[in-house]
Design an enzyme around this catalytic site. Sequence first.
Site, short mmCIF file in Angstrom:
data_model
loop_
_atom_site.label_atom_id
_atom_site.label_comp_id
_atom_site.label_asym_id
_atom_site.label_seq_id
_atom_site.Cartn_x
_atom_site.Cartn_y
_atom_site.Cartn_z
N LYS A 60 0.87 -1.19 0.00
CA LYS A 60 0.00 0.00 0.00
C LYS A 60 0.91 1.23 0.00
O LYS A 60 1.22 1.80 1.06
CB LYS A 60 -0.92 -0.05 1.22
CG LYS A 60 -2.14 0.84 1.13
CD LYS A 60 -3.15 0.47 2.19
CE LYS A 60 -4.24 1.51 2.40
NZ LYS A 60 -5.12 1.72 1.28
C1 LIG Z 1 -6.57 -0.21 -3.91
C2 LIG Z 1 -7.32 -0.72 -2.71
N1 LIG Z 1 -7.88 -1.93 -2.76
C3 LIG Z 1 -8.56 -2.43 -1.72
C4 LIG Z 1 -8.73 -1.71 -0.56
C5 LIG Z 1 -9.46 -2.31 0.61
O1 LIG Z 1 -8.53 -2.65 1.60
P1 LIG Z 1 -8.93 -2.72 3.14
O2 LIG Z 1 -10.12 -3.59 3.22
O3 LIG Z 1 -7.75 -3.28 3.82
O4 LIG Z 1 -9.23 -1.34 3.57
C6 LIG Z 1 -8.17 -0.44 -0.46
C7 LIG Z 1 -8.35 0.32 0.78
O5 LIG Z 1 -7.83 1.33 1.02
C8 LIG Z 1 -7.44 0.07 -1.56
O6 LIG Z 1 -6.89 1.30 -1.50
#
Ligand SMILES: Cc1ncc(COP(=O)(O)O)c(C=O)c1O
Length: 304
Positions: A155
Amino acid sequence: MSEFVFMNGEYIEAEKAVLPVRTHAFLYGTSVFEGIRAYYNKDENQLYAFRVKEHYERLIRSAKIMWMENPYSLDEYCKITIDLLRKNEYRTDVYIRPTLYKSSIKVGPTLTDNEDSFLIFTTPFGDYFDANAGLKLCVSNWRRTSDNAIPPRAKVSGAYANSALIKTDAHEAGFDDAVVLSESGQVTEGSAMNIFLIINGVLTTTSTTDDILVGVTRNTVIELARELGIPVKERAIDRTELYLADEVFCCGTGAQIVPVESIDHRKVGNGKIGQITKQIQTLYYDVVKGKIEKFKEWCTPVYD
Ligand SMILES: Cc1ncc(COP(=O)(O)O)c(C=O)c1O
């Protein structure tokens, strides 16, 4: 009252938390971060931070990919976060944004020989989408960055230029968000959320090797589906399966669980929120507020 921010090892007032303009992370998008929610349970007068440990486990994995040293252990990260929430005395739902960033004052993109710093800010936060109104999605004509370009598994803030283009162009075209395909043309996820399809009663989602961020909410949904006795399959998904699925929903910390009404102007199912989506959504909103004993270990109480 000014909110507190955690920065350089201290809890300081938000206005005092500033970065030099030549900070590496600002110049090159070299920070890894998390988005975490804490939910206020009014009946218990308690604030519950949801799956904090799992978020920091992902931060630590992101850091490893990006040549970053973690200044804190997993337990310390969790404790700092809960202490910050307590200091800010919230009695409302909150969004928590921890960031580990390359903090050297340095021109040039190299990640090594480059300091790492950590900060967290928090802010009161309501719903990102209306949970009852279905999303109108399109398939984006942008592509998700691949594991060999900017790995979606990490991330990384710089990768959100991709999400920003996907989301903004979808908005400008009159949609709420978009599903983005990989370089090989298969479904990955939304701009900042994972995607689930219900196909003949099977909850189907993309695999962790399909160029997605491996969402904490995605994992929560899979666990809740198991609890509800709904079969789950993780596999590659074709674009046209989006048009044929009985139900579709997206999920993420920000998005929570949000049904999809249409994709590329084609109605999903009968265009109404589907029964399996509703079941999972209802359970999810109880779980995050610490109302379900079995899943209470996911909810860290902030107040004594
Ligand atoms: C690109 C992306 N995919 C999926 C998610 C979902 O991730 P999470 O459930 O850990 O928030 C996020 C959340 O910020 C994201 O930025």
